[in-house]
Every structure is written in structure tokens, then in C-alpha cells.
Scaffold this motif. Structure first.
Motif, PDB file in Angstrom:
ATOM      1  N   ASN A 142       0.817  -1.203   0.000  1.00 46.33           N
ATOM      2  CA  ASN A 142       0.000   0.000   0.000  1.00 46.33           C
ATOM      3  C   ASN A 142       0.856   1.260   0.000  1.00 46.33           C
ATOM      4  O   ASN A 142       0.483   2.271  -0.614  1.00 46.33           O
ATOM      5  CB  ASN A 142      -0.938  -0.003   1.206  1.00 46.33           C
ATOM      6  CG  ASN A 142      -2.089  -0.977   1.038  1.00 46.33           C
ATOM      7  OD1 ASN A 142      -2.466  -1.314  -0.075  1.00 46.33           O
ATOM      8  ND2 ASN A 142      -2.641  -1.443   2.150  1.00 46.33           N
ATOM      9  N   THR A 181       1.812   1.732  -3.552  1.00 47.94           N
ATOM     10  CA  THR A 181       0.735   2.279  -4.371  1.00 47.94           C
ATOM     11  C   THR A 181       0.526   3.760  -4.104  1.00 47.94           C
ATOM     12  O   THR A 181       0.345   4.555  -5.040  1.00 47.94           O
ATOM     13  CB  THR A 181      -0.562   1.504  -4.108  1.00 47.94           C
ATOM     14  OG1 THR A 181      -0.359   0.130  -4.459  1.00 47.94           O
ATOM     15  CG2 THR A 181      -1.717   2.062  -4.919  1.00 47.94           C
ATOM     16  N   CYS A 215       3.359   5.638  -5.682  1.00 52.69           N
ATOM     17  CA  CYS A 215       3.179   5.652  -7.134  1.00 52.69           C
ATOM     18  C   CYS A 215       2.149   6.706  -7.519  1.00 52.69           C
ATOM     19  O   CYS A 215       2.343   7.455  -8.484  1.00 52.69           O
ATOM     20  CB  CYS A 215       2.764   4.277  -7.627  1.00 52.69           C
ATOM     21  SG  CYS A 215       2.662   4.125  -9.434  1.00 52.69           S
ATOM     22  N   ASP A 216       1.054   6.801  -6.763  1.00 54.84           N
ATOM     23  CA  ASP A 216       0.034   7.805  -7.034  1.00 54.84           C
ATOM     24  C   ASP A 216       0.596   9.219  -6.931  1.00 54.84           C
ATOM     25  O   ASP A 216       0.148  10.132  -7.629  1.00 54.84           O
ATOM     26  CB  ASP A 216      -1.137   7.660  -6.056  1.00 54.84           C
ATOM     27  CG  ASP A 216      -1.995   6.442  -6.349  1.00 54.84           C
ATOM     28  OD1 ASP A 216      -1.805   5.823  -7.421  1.00 54.84           O
ATOM     29  OD2 ASP A 216      -2.845   6.097  -5.514  1.00 54.84           O
ATOM     30  N   TYR A 261       7.372  -2.216  -3.376  1.00 57.29           N
ATOM     31  CA  TYR A 261       6.783  -3.404  -3.977  1.00 57.29           C
ATOM     32  C   TYR A 261       7.764  -4.571  -3.927  1.00 57.29           C
ATOM     33  O   TYR A 261       7.381  -5.716  -3.616  1.00 57.29           O
ATOM     34  CB  TYR A 261       6.389  -3.126  -5.428  1.00 57.29           C
ATOM     35  CG  TYR A 261       5.164  -2.261  -5.603  1.00 57.29           C
ATOM     36  CD1 TYR A 261       4.019  -2.454  -4.832  1.00 57.29           C
ATOM     37  CD2 TYR A 261       5.136  -1.237  -6.559  1.00 57.29           C
ATOM     38  CE1 TYR A 261       2.898  -1.670  -5.004  1.00 57.29           C
ATOM     39  CE2 TYR A 261       4.019  -0.456  -6.743  1.00 57.29           C
ATOM     40  CZ  TYR A 261       2.899  -0.671  -5.959  1.00 57.29           C
ATOM     41  OH  TYR A 261       1.777   0.111  -6.134  1.00 57.29           O
ATOM     42  N   HIS A 315       1.041  -4.805  -9.458  1.00 60.22           N
ATOM     43  CA  HIS A 315       1.258  -3.411  -9.060  1.00 60.22           C
ATOM     44  C   HIS A 315       2.655  -2.951  -9.469  1.00 60.22           C
ATOM     45  O   HIS A 315       2.839  -1.829  -9.958  1.00 60.22           O
ATOM     46  CB  HIS A 315       1.092  -3.258  -7.553  1.00 60.22           C
ATOM     47  CG  HIS A 315      -0.302  -3.473  -7.058  1.00 60.22           C
ATOM     48  ND1 HIS A 315      -1.416  -3.134  -7.787  1.00 60.22           N
ATOM     49  CD2 HIS A 315      -0.767  -3.987  -5.886  1.00 60.22           C
ATOM     50  CE1 HIS A 315      -2.508  -3.437  -7.098  1.00 60.22           C
ATOM     51  NE2 HIS A 315      -2.139  -3.949  -5.940  1.00 60.22           N
ATOM     52  N   CYS A 320       3.624  -0.035 -12.204  1.00 56.43           N
ATOM     53  CA  CYS A 320       4.495   1.070 -11.791  1.00 56.43           C
ATOM     54  C   CYS A 320       5.686   1.209 -12.740  1.00 56.43           C
ATOM     55  O   CYS A 320       6.089   2.316 -13.102  1.00 56.43           O
ATOM     56  CB  CYS A 320       4.954   0.822 -10.361  1.00 56.43           C
ATOM     57  SG  CYS A 320       5.597   2.284  -9.519  1.00 56.43           S
ATOM     58  N   GLY A 346      -5.451  -2.724 -11.248  1.00 60.75           N
ATOM     59  CA  GLY A 346      -6.139  -3.252 -10.080  1.00 60.75           C
ATOM     60  C   GLY A 346      -7.355  -4.082 -10.437  1.00 60.75           C
ATOM     61  O   GLY A 346      -7.997  -3.867 -11.470  1.00 60.75           O
TER      62      GLY A 346
END
Length: 640
Positions: free
Chosen positions: A183, A186, A189-190, A201, A217, A221, A351
Motif C-alpha cells: 500500500n 501504491t 506511485c500515485d 513493492y 502493481h 508502476c 487493479g
């Protein structure tokens, strides 16, 4: 009042021992015997439910847990067990009722507050879920899982920095919590912190090397990473296939589908994005235009949330199944039992994908389309559906395990009904040019910002509007990054995520959109073009580089496609100085779109049907998958 007969303590102890020792078959026999002997007592039903769940019989387990809860209305554990079983079946509202009952019985039961938060989050009630997680943490502030779940609820509200704080707390209290590591990846990455995300990751995969979703994921990325060559990205995808598919291939069973060349085909689609999501814009016009005499549509939807878009899509599909509660093996078995002839993945490594079901080869012909610009890395997926606009012949094939099925056009897109009319060019009124980008911030790498800064520097007085900037922290970070290349903050404007109508209305203030790379805009480019705003894009060495170029090519705007970064700057500056030319392009854009044969939904559907028939005929003939191209019909000519 009659007393309910209870099992002997010694019998219950033996049953618990069998269960604890993992002797599940013996435990099942013993538990069933006790439920027959003492049908009105909840204990045996509780244990039988737990045994059946571990044996994989979730339906029977749920029935037993219902029985136990009904027999023990004041037993918090029984109701909590029932709630957990309902969650696994995707019955979130009923699970919520169970958890509320548990909290009424045991207000300080932290886990019940946490699981209630989970049920609310699965329903998209993120603020309410946040409140439940905070209640749980008031009772047990060291609960790593709860910090992780609170982070998820905050991230869904675009409160990324707060989410990261709780993900890190989760790791502090449980350094081995793999979901928290992923998480963090993620969330980073956002934010556009792609290199840092990759590290998290990979850390997670050290702990759980067989976690396919975390692998996906990571691959997603990697597509955003400026410093990774396409060959390296391809190698990582191939490694995914080797790791996850190799052992499954021995289990591929022969397909018994009728080898009839001309019969109506059962066409299946698998996606986690059949709601208010970009994928819906691309697939809805296709489904609406397919001929039901040629294909029979089956859809396997893999997301618990459904909305107005979902209901609209469902009206187009005669066979729709919600499959989030099914394991990959169970989903593959269901697809095979449904007799699907051609199965199409709409997710790739995004996702909510179900690639591990595809890896079991449930359909004789399998393809991927729309949701992901890279390869899946799976040999079980035979084809990539594409066209000459997003996959020019010979340019990208060597980066894919799939064979290319080139249609005359694969560029269907349904503009939003909330789109306002195209207005006059803003620069005519403003006296300066406004550039913009509505791509995700994680597409804005350092090199992209440097090149955009060159465009701004060479276009005096111009401004840049950046959309999808979720908070002030993100805006400051972007302003600092542009500042490194001499762009003053006063030349930048930021917009948060907005409802569709408001987002599209922002284009009324924009003269030119600047595209990103190596992951170019797809949905955002199509929205911009529909709003009359041309896009300067760059076609590069991978298909992710080609999404913007494809959208422009389908409406005859190839002069907006750059071949390299120097050309990108040159084209952006030249177009920005040709104000009348910009005004003319803007005024004619929707007519270009509507008159282009490569944007005609019916023609695209006919091309897809022809492509599906080629795939099917090869399988019927016992031939392996191979690259092919469907030729355009005589009525399909280039944009004039």
C-alpha cells in the motif's frame, strides 16, 4: 421452559483438538455428529462452520454460521464469525448488520469496529469506514491491520499523506505486514514517487513472492518509470508469466467447444472496471454495437462497487456475473462451464485484474484489450487486440508475449453526456496561451516536467494548468519541481479531482494539452479532443508511448505527434504561436471526430467481429495463434 441439550465438555474438547491439529476430515465427521445429536446448541455449529470454511466449502460454512448465530443471539463471537463469512461472499450490507450486533454486545471489541469499517469501505462509504477504524484504534492503538485499513480509507478520499502515515504505523507495529508495504508502494506511485514505490513493492515480494497482485502493481508502476528501458519492462512481464503460469500449464485441459467455423460465438469479458471508470468509456459503445446474431455476450465483473454506469452496461449484456467472491480456480471453472469460446481481459496488470484465472486457460481463445498498454506476460493469452494507430506494424511486437490482432480501428470511445459545448479559443480572449495536463500525477516524471518547462520558457506569458492534484502538499511539490527548471509558481494553476462535468468544463479555459511519457494519456486525451482541445504528444519506443498518438491519428491530427523531445517542444511552441490555427482546429474538432471512420462505433464493432472470427477459425483448424490484420472495408477511408 425447556433447556437446550448441550454436548458434553469432553466431546467438545475432542472436536476442538481435531480442528486445532488440522485433522479436518475427522473434525467434520465429529462436528456433524454433534449437530445431529444436539441440533439446538450453537457450539457444534460454530466449529462445523469453521471446519467447512477451511475445507473450502464456503457456502455450507456460511449456512452453519447462520445457524450458530440464530441459536445464540447474544453470542458476539458467533455474530462476528457470521459477519466474516458474509464478507467473503461479498454480502457487505448483511455483514455490517452482524458487526453492529457484535458492537452492541461488546462495545470495546476493537476487532468488530475494524471489521465494520471493512464492510463500510467495501460499500464505498469511506468516511464512515474511517470513523470505525478510528474507534478501533482508540481501543487498540497498536493494531497494525487497523492502521493499514485506515490508510486505505484515507487514500480513497485522496488524503495520501495521512494514508502514508498510517501505513508506516502499520509497519512499525508489524514489520512483516506485506499489505502495508504494498500500500505504501501504491500511495507513492500515485504521488509520482515511482522509484520509491518500486522499492516497496519489491520489499513486499521478498516476503510474499507468490503474490500475483503485488507483482501486477510493480509491473504497472514500471510502465511509468522514465529510467527503465522498454526491454527491461518487457523482461519483468515475462518473468511474471514464468513465475505464475509455468506450473499451471500442466493443468490446462482440452476444450470441448464445438469447432464450428460459422456459429455464433460465446464472447466473455473479464474486468474490475465496469463502473464509473475509464474502461467503461471504451467498451460501452462496442457492446452496444455488436451483433447478437454473431456473438453472445458474457461478462464477469470483478468489483464489489456498482453504480449508474454499471447498471447501464448491464442492460447491454444478457449474461452478467459478479465474481469477486470466486477464487481464480473457481472463476476459471465457471468460465469453462459457461462454454466461453473467446475470453477477453480488460484489465491487464491494473487493479482488480483476474489474470490468474486466465493463466488456467479456461477458454480456447483468450485476448487482452483496452485496460493496459503493456503485455500481460502470459502465454495463455493468445492475442492483443489493437490497430495500426496504437500499434504500427513492426514497432512493438517484440515487447509482447501475445500475438497482435490488428483491427481497422480499435478506438471506440463514448464521450460523456456531461460534456459542455466547445467554446471559442481562450487565448483569443486572454491574450496568452494556456497549456494543461489532466493526466495522473504519477505520469509526471522529472524529464516530462523539464521538457514542459522548456515549452513554457519558449512561449512567453503562457500558463500551465495541472489537474488531478489532490491536495496543497501535492501542488507545492509540483511547483517546486517546475521551479528547478526556472518556471515561477505564478505561471502554474492546480485543480483537484472533479466530477466529470466540472472536469470537462475546465477544458474551456485550455488552448493546448501537453501529454506525458513514457505512459501517455488515453482517456484524458480523448476527453480533451472531444472538448476541442488538441494534444501535443510523443510516440516512443513502447506502446504505452502510443496512446495519445493513436487518439490523434484516428481523427487526422498526426501533425501534433512528436518523434522525440526536441520535436515535442518545437511542435508545442509552433502551435501555441499560431492562434488562428488553434482556433480553427478547436472549432472543427468535434466534426473531425464524428466524421472519422476510425471513430465509427458500428464500423469498429464490425472489425472486432471479423477479428474474433479469424481467431476462432484458427483454433477450429488446430492452428496456433499468430499475428494478423483485418483489412478495412471499402467504405472505411482515411480522414479527408
Amino acid at each position: 421452559m425447556n433447556r437446550i441439550r448441550a454436548p458434553r465438555a469432553v466431546d467438545l474438547q475432542k472436536l476442538f483438538a481435531l480442528y486445532s491439529d488440522g485433522k479436518l476430515t475427522a473434525a467434520q465427521v465429529a462436528a456433524r455428529q454433534l449437530t445431529r445429536s444436539y441440533p439446538g446448541h450453537p457450539s457444534a455449529w460454530k466449529v462445523l462452520g469453521a471446519v467447512l470454511e477451511r475445507l473450502g466449502d464456503s457456502g455450507s460454512a456460511l449456512a452453519c454460521k447462520r445457524k450458530a448465530a440464530s441459536l445464540a443471539p447474544d453470542d458476539a463471537e458467533a455474530h462476528h464469525n457470521l459477519g466474516n463469512a458474509l464478507m467473503k461472499q461479498g454480502q457487505f450490507v448483511e455483514a455490517q448488520v452482524c458487526y453492529l450486533r457484535v458492537i452492541a454486545l461488546k462495545p470495546k471489541f476493537a476487532e468488530a469496529h475494524r471489521t465494520l469499517g471493512n464492510a463500510l469501505r467495501k460499500q464505498g462509504l469511506f468516511c464512515e469506514a474511517e470513523a470505525c477504524y478510528r474507534c478501533a484504534l482508540d481501543i487498540d492503538p497498536l493494531d497494525a491491520d487497523c492502521h493499514n485499513n485506515l490508510g486505505n480509507a484515507l487514500k480513497e478520499q485522496d488524503r495520501i499523506e495521512e494514508a502514508l502515515e498510517h501505513y508506516h504505523l502499520a509497519l512499525k507495529f508489524n514489520p512483516q505486514l506485506v499489505t502495508a508495504m504494498a500500500n505504501i508502494g501504491t500511495a507513492m506511485c500515485d504521488q509520482g514517487r515511482v522509484e520509491e514505490a518500486i522499492l516497496y513493492y519489491r520489499q513486499a515480494l521478498v516476503q510474499e513472492p507468490d503474490n500475483a497482485q503485488i507483482h501486477s502493481h510493480l509491473l504497472f508502476c514500471l510502465l511509468h518509470c522514465e529510467g527503465v528501458a522498454p526491454s527491461e519492462v518487457y523482461g519483468a512481464h515475462v518473468a511474471f508469466g514464468v513465475h505464475f503460469e509455468t506450473n499451471l500449464r500442466s493443468g490446462w485441459s482440452p476444450h470441448t467447444n464445438l469447432r464450428d467455423l460459422g456459429r455464433r460465438l460465446r464472447l466473455g469479458f473479464v474486468s474490475g472496471d465496469l463502473r464509473n471508470h475509464a474502461v467503461a468509456h471504451f467498451i460501452e459503445p462496442v457492446w452496444a454495437s455488436l451483433n447478437p446474431a454473431i456473438v453472445e455476450l458474457w461478462v464477469y465483473s470483478n468489483h464489489v462497487l456498482e453504480d449508474a454506469v454499471t447498471f447501464r452496461l448491464r442492460r447491454l449484456v444478457p449474461n452478467w456475473q459478479q465474481v469477486t467472491a470466486l477464487s481464480d480456480e473457481a472463476l476459471a471453472q465457471q468460465i469453462r462451464a459457461d462454454g466461453i469460446d473467446i475470453l477477453i481481459d480488460l484489465s491487464g496488470h491494473t487493479g482488480h485484474n483476474r489474470l490468474m484465472a486466465f493463466a488456467r486457460k479456461p477458454a480456447p481463445v483468450q485476448a487482452t484489450w483496452i485496460g493496459y498498454p503493456g503485455t500481460t506476460g502470459l502465454h495463455s493469452i493468445d492475442y492483443l487486440i489493437c490497430d495500426r494507430f496504437n500499434a504500427p506494424l513492426g514497432l512493438y511486437e517484440h515487447y509482447y508475449t501475445e500475438n497482435f490482432a490488428r483491427l481497422p480501428s480499435s478506438g471506440a470511445f463514448l464521450p460523456s453526456v456531461r460534456a459542455p459545448a466547445v467554446n471559442a479559443l481562450p487565448a483569443l480572449k486572454n491574450g496568452y496561451v494556456t497549456f494543461a495536463s489532466f493526466n495522473r500525477p504519477n505520469k509526471l516524471g522529472r524529464r516530462v516536467i523539464e521538457v514542459w518547462s522548456q515549452v513554457l520558457t519558449a512561449t512567453p506569458g503562457s500558463r500551465l494548468l495541472l489537474g488531478n492534484v489532490v491536495d496543497a502538499c501535492g501542488a507545492r511539490a509540483l511547483a517546486d519541481r517546475f521551479g528547478e527548471f526556472g518556471i515561477a509558481a505564478q505561471r502554474l494553476a492546480f485543480s483537484p479531482k472533479l466530477p466529470m462535468g466540472e472536469y470537462l468544463a475546465l477544458h474551456r479555459d485550455v488552448d493546448i494539452v501537453l501529454d506525458t511519457w513514457p505512459y501517455t494519456g488515453g482517456t484524458t486525451t480523448n476527453h480533451a479532443l472531444w472538448m476541442g482541445v488538441p494534444v501535443v504528444t510523443l510516440r516512443g519506443p513502447s506502446r504505452a508511448h502510443c496512446q495519445g498518438a493513436a487518439a490523434l491519428g484516428r481523427i487526422g491530427l498526426d501533425e501534433w505527434v512528436a518523434v522525440d523531445e526536441v520535436d515535442f517542444v518545437r511542435k508545442a511552441v509552433e502551435h501555441a504561436t499560431d492562434i488562428q490555427g488553434l482556433a480553427n482546429v478547436r472549432a472543427s474538432m468535434r466534426e473531425r471526430w464524428l466524421s472519422s471512420p476510425w471513430r465509427n462505433d458500428a464500423a469498429i464493432a464490425r472489425g472486432l467481429e471479423a477479428g474474433l472470427r479469424v481467431m476462432w477459425q484458427r483454433w477450429c483448424a488446430g492452428l496456433t495463434a499468430a499475428h494478423f490484420q483485418v483489412e478495412a472495408t471499402p467504405s472505411e477511408s482515411t480522414y479527408a
